[in-house]
Design a protein around this motif. Sequence first.
Motif, PDB file in Angstrom:
ATOM      1  N   SER A  22     -38.202 -23.384   9.014  1.00 49.37           N
ATOM      2  CA  SER A  22     -38.339 -24.525   9.902  1.00 49.37           C
ATOM      3  C   SER A  22     -37.879 -25.828   9.261  1.00 49.37           C
ATOM      4  O   SER A  22     -37.484 -26.757   9.941  1.00 49.37           O
ATOM      5  CB  SER A  22     -39.802 -24.658  10.347  1.00 49.37           C
ATOM      6  N   TRP A  23     -37.922 -25.906   7.900  1.00 49.67           N
ATOM      7  CA  TRP A  23     -37.546 -27.148   7.228  1.00 49.67           C
ATOM      8  C   TRP A  23     -36.057 -27.212   6.881  1.00 49.67           C
ATOM      9  O   TRP A  23     -35.569 -28.222   6.425  1.00 49.67           O
ATOM     10  CB  TRP A  23     -38.366 -27.309   5.956  1.00 49.67           C
ATOM     11  N   ALA A  24     -35.333 -26.119   7.041  1.00 50.18           N
ATOM     12  CA  ALA A  24     -33.918 -26.085   6.667  1.00 50.18           C
ATOM     13  C   ALA A  24     -33.038 -26.366   7.881  1.00 50.18           C
ATOM     14  O   ALA A  24     -33.372 -25.991   9.006  1.00 50.18           O
ATOM     15  CB  ALA A  24     -33.563 -24.728   6.078  1.00 50.18           C
ATOM     16  N   GLU A  25     -31.947 -27.062   7.623  1.00 46.26           N
ATOM     17  CA  GLU A  25     -30.944 -27.262   8.668  1.00 46.26           C
ATOM     18  C   GLU A  25     -29.885 -26.194   8.517  1.00 46.26           C
ATOM     19  O   GLU A  25     -29.264 -26.063   7.468  1.00 46.26           O
ATOM     20  CB  GLU A  25     -30.316 -28.644   8.543  1.00 46.26           C
ATOM     21  N   GLU A  26     -29.695 -25.414   9.560  1.00 48.23           N
ATOM     22  CA  GLU A  26     -28.797 -24.266   9.497  1.00 48.23           C
ATOM     23  C   GLU A  26     -27.458 -24.594  10.144  1.00 48.23           C
ATOM     24  O   GLU A  26     -27.404 -25.082  11.276  1.00 48.23           O
ATOM     25  CB  GLU A  26     -29.433 -23.079  10.204  1.00 48.23           C
ATOM     26  N   LEU A  27     -26.392 -24.327   9.413  1.00 44.40           N
ATOM     27  CA  LEU A  27     -25.037 -24.509   9.926  1.00 44.40           C
ATOM     28  C   LEU A  27     -24.450 -23.151  10.280  1.00 44.40           C
ATOM     29  O   LEU A  27     -24.571 -22.204   9.509  1.00 44.40           O
ATOM     30  CB  LEU A  27     -24.158 -25.194   8.875  1.00 44.40           C
ATOM     31  N   LYS A  28     -23.812 -23.076  11.428  1.00 47.33           N
ATOM     32  CA  LYS A  28     -23.216 -21.823  11.883  1.00 47.33           C
ATOM     33  C   LYS A  28     -21.712 -21.919  11.719  1.00 47.33           C
ATOM     34  O   LYS A  28     -21.091 -22.849  12.212  1.00 47.33           O
ATOM     35  CB  LYS A  28     -23.625 -21.563  13.324  1.00 47.33           C
ATOM     36  N   LEU A  29     -21.128 -20.919  11.033  1.00 43.44           N
ATOM     37  CA  LEU A  29     -19.710 -20.949  10.676  1.00 43.44           C
ATOM     38  C   LEU A  29     -19.030 -19.694  11.209  1.00 43.44           C
ATOM     39  O   LEU A  29     -19.452 -18.578  10.918  1.00 43.44           O
ATOM     40  CB  LEU A  29     -19.569 -21.041   9.147  1.00 43.44           C
ATOM     41  N   LEU A  49     -23.220 -21.654  -2.120  1.00 42.29           N
ATOM     42  CA  LEU A  49     -23.115 -22.905  -2.876  1.00 42.29           C
ATOM     43  C   LEU A  49     -23.873 -24.039  -2.199  1.00 42.29           C
ATOM     44  O   LEU A  49     -24.567 -24.822  -2.853  1.00 42.29           O
ATOM     45  CB  LEU A  49     -21.646 -23.302  -3.027  1.00 42.29           C
ATOM     46  N   LEU A  50     -23.729 -24.143  -0.885  1.00 40.10           N
ATOM     47  CA  LEU A  50     -24.364 -25.246  -0.161  1.00 40.10           C
ATOM     48  C   LEU A  50     -25.887 -25.130  -0.218  1.00 40.10           C
ATOM     49  O   LEU A  50     -26.593 -26.138  -0.380  1.00 40.10           O
ATOM     50  CB  LEU A  50     -23.880 -25.273   1.288  1.00 40.10           C
ATOM     51  N   LYS A  51     -26.380 -23.923  -0.096  1.00 39.43           N
ATOM     52  CA  LYS A  51     -27.831 -23.720  -0.196  1.00 39.43           C
ATOM     53  C   LYS A  51     -28.337 -24.159  -1.567  1.00 39.43           C
ATOM     54  O   LYS A  51     -29.381 -24.816  -1.694  1.00 39.43           O
ATOM     55  CB  LYS A  51     -28.171 -22.251   0.061  1.00 39.43           C
ATOM     56  N   GLU A  52     -27.580 -23.792  -2.601  1.00 43.97           N
ATOM     57  CA  GLU A  52     -27.958 -24.164  -3.969  1.00 43.97           C
ATOM     58  C   GLU A  52     -27.905 -25.673  -4.175  1.00 43.97           C
ATOM     59  O   GLU A  52     -28.841 -26.274  -4.724  1.00 43.97           O
ATOM     60  CB  GLU A  52     -27.016 -23.469  -4.950  1.00 43.97           C
ATOM     61  N   ASP A  57     -32.086 -27.126   1.717  1.00 38.96           N
ATOM     62  CA  ASP A  57     -32.157 -27.970   2.912  1.00 38.96           C
ATOM     63  C   ASP A  57     -31.029 -27.667   3.902  1.00 38.96           C
ATOM     64  O   ASP A  57     -31.166 -27.915   5.097  1.00 38.96           O
ATOM     65  CB  ASP A  57     -32.090 -29.450   2.523  1.00 38.96           C
ATOM     66  N   LEU A  58     -29.904 -27.158   3.384  1.00 40.07           N
ATOM     67  CA  LEU A  58     -28.782 -26.771   4.237  1.00 40.07           C
ATOM     68  C   LEU A  58     -28.456 -25.306   3.999  1.00 40.07           C
ATOM     69  O   LEU A  58     -28.206 -24.895   2.860  1.00 40.07           O
ATOM     70  CB  LEU A  58     -27.539 -27.620   3.937  1.00 40.07           C
ATOM     71  N   THR A  59     -28.473 -24.510   5.038  1.00 40.37           N
ATOM     72  CA  THR A  59     -28.114 -23.099   4.940  1.00 40.37           C
ATOM     73  C   THR A  59     -26.969 -22.809   5.908  1.00 40.37           C
ATOM     74  O   THR A  59     -26.701 -23.597   6.825  1.00 40.37           O
ATOM     75  CB  THR A  59     -29.308 -22.180   5.257  1.00 40.37           C
ATOM     76  N   VAL A  60     -26.299 -21.693   5.691  1.00 38.44           N
ATOM     77  CA  VAL A  60     -25.144 -21.332   6.507  1.00 38.44           C
ATOM     78  C   VAL A  60     -25.283 -19.896   6.987  1.00 38.44           C
ATOM     79  O   VAL A  60     -25.601 -19.000   6.202  1.00 38.44           O
ATOM     80  CB  VAL A  60     -23.827 -21.474   5.699  1.00 38.44           C
ATOM     81  N   VAL A  61     -25.056 -19.674   8.269  1.00 42.20           N
ATOM     82  CA  VAL A  61     -24.956 -18.329   8.832  1.00 42.20           C
ATOM     83  C   VAL A  61     -23.498 -18.108   9.213  1.00 42.20           C
ATOM     84  O   VAL A  61     -22.920 -18.901   9.959  1.00 42.20           O
ATOM     85  CB  VAL A  61     -25.852 -18.144  10.068  1.00 42.20           C
ATOM     86  N   VAL A  62     -22.880 -17.059   8.673  1.00 38.88           N
ATOM     87  CA  VAL A  62     -21.468 -16.773   8.911  1.00 38.88           C
ATOM     88  C   VAL A  62     -21.330 -15.710   9.999  1.00 38.88           C
ATOM     89  O   VAL A  62     -22.011 -14.674   9.963  1.00 38.88           O
ATOM     90  CB  VAL A  62     -20.781 -16.289   7.616  1.00 38.88           C
ATOM     91  N   PHE A  63     -20.450 -15.971  10.951  1.00 46.58           N
ATOM     92  CA  PHE A  63     -20.133 -15.028  12.030  1.00 46.58           C
ATOM     93  C   PHE A  63     -18.699 -14.552  11.814  1.00 46.58           C
ATOM     94  O   PHE A  63     -17.744 -15.216  12.237  1.00 46.58           O
ATOM     95  CB  PHE A  63     -20.274 -15.692  13.394  1.00 46.58           C
ATOM     96  N   PRO A  64     -18.486 -13.410  11.132  1.00 45.12           N
ATOM     97  CA  PRO A  64     -17.126 -12.938  10.821  1.00 45.12           C
ATOM     98  C   PRO A  64     -16.534 -12.100  11.948  1.00 45.12           C
ATOM     99  O   PRO A  64     -17.218 -11.759  12.928  1.00 45.12           O
ATOM    100  CB  PRO A  64     -17.359 -12.080   9.578  1.00 45.12           C
ATOM    101  N   PRO A 249     -24.473 -39.442   5.148  1.00 46.05           N
ATOM    102  CA  PRO A 249     -23.683 -39.466   3.909  1.00 46.05           C
ATOM    103  C   PRO A 249     -24.139 -38.479   2.837  1.00 46.05           C
ATOM    104  O   PRO A 249     -23.298 -37.858   2.182  1.00 46.05           O
ATOM    105  CB  PRO A 249     -23.847 -40.912   3.426  1.00 46.05           C
ATOM    106  N   GLU A 250     -25.433 -38.332   2.623  1.00 49.22           N
ATOM    107  CA  GLU A 250     -25.913 -37.465   1.543  1.00 49.22           C
ATOM    108  C   GLU A 250     -25.545 -36.007   1.799  1.00 49.22           C
ATOM    109  O   GLU A 250     -25.012 -35.318   0.919  1.00 49.22           O
ATOM    110  CB  GLU A 250     -27.424 -37.613   1.384  1.00 49.22           C
ATOM    111  N   LYS A 251     -25.789 -35.521   2.991  1.00 44.45           N
ATOM    112  CA  LYS A 251     -25.477 -34.132   3.308  1.00 44.45           C
ATOM    113  C   LYS A 251     -23.962 -33.920   3.440  1.00 44.45           C
ATOM    114  O   LYS A 251     -23.448 -32.853   3.104  1.00 44.45           O
ATOM    115  CB  LYS A 251     -26.206 -33.689   4.578  1.00 44.45           C
TER     116      LYS A 251
END
Length: 328
Positions: A22-29, A49-52, A57-64, A249-251
């Motif tokens: 709930s606290w993470a912002e998820e990016l869909k790629l 890398l972005l999660k690290e 705070d920022l995570t990525v879900v990849v749709f291949p 700017p930070e993100k």
Amino acid sequence: MTQKIALATTALMATATLSAPSWAEELKLGVITPPPHVWTKAANHFGELLKEKSGGDLTVVVFPGGQLGAEPEMFQQMQAGILDMGLMTGALTSLREPSIQGWFTPFLMGSVEEAAMAAKTPAAQEMLSNLDKLGLKGLGYSFAGMRHILTTKGTVSGLDDLKGQKIRIVPFPAMKVWWEATGAVPTPVQLPDIYQALQSGLLDGVDIDLDALVGLKFQEVAKGLTLTNHMVFPAVAMMGKAKWDALGPEKQAMVTEAMDETLAWATEMQIEAEKTNLETLKAAIDVTKLENAETVFAEANAAFAEAFGSDPLIKAFQEQVKAAKAAQ
């Protein structure tokens, strides 16, 4: 089209509900390539890398593999704010930003290393900036390798071997103009259908990079590979502009840093893959290098120049790449 976007929206919302804390912002790629491809690997590497870098705070879900539809649908989804990010082929991107056609200038670059160098030119960066007007934020380039010619009847020694031959191309202007001028019959076939088309005789050959060739095992249904290095084939990493602006700017800095590192990593990985893929193919089919390829394809090169050479940004890109190569 509307139904496809609605289905994609449902898939994206379901994934967000199930996967992100709930606290993470998820990016869909989204990416059109299958899991083994360098671009899908790059997308996953970017997510790690972005999660690290963001401390989770920022995570990525990849749709291949085009899970969200073909690239035109994914472009629409990013512009509508449904999909956050994409790693989109330069071919389809050039239909929206014509200056990207400059990347397909025949024989301008002869290797992935030179393509990576070209990505740093001011003109290449201006091409990315031009995506802003489309509601997209350009983040950089990745490369699937150089283009060569795979044929079912043997290798190519000159244009006579190509005249009247049905050669599969990606259907966008730069490649279409070049191939039509060779005397071949450029034939658009979906990537998953190429294997059967070669096997059945529907196609006589394919304009292809080694990564896709080996990954999809086209060497099983073809006899000859002619190494020409006639074009590079880039992808453009991008984000929906509204999403980019909303990050702050930070993100934004975190995304930029993670993407820059990812694209450099993918380039190094692809340089090595070019070598291993070539060894695999040499063990399976007849492989030859067309030493005078640029001269052989002079008429096709001239046709490309006539069609696209008047674009000021393409011209600047060509000049800057040549200057960078000369300075090496």
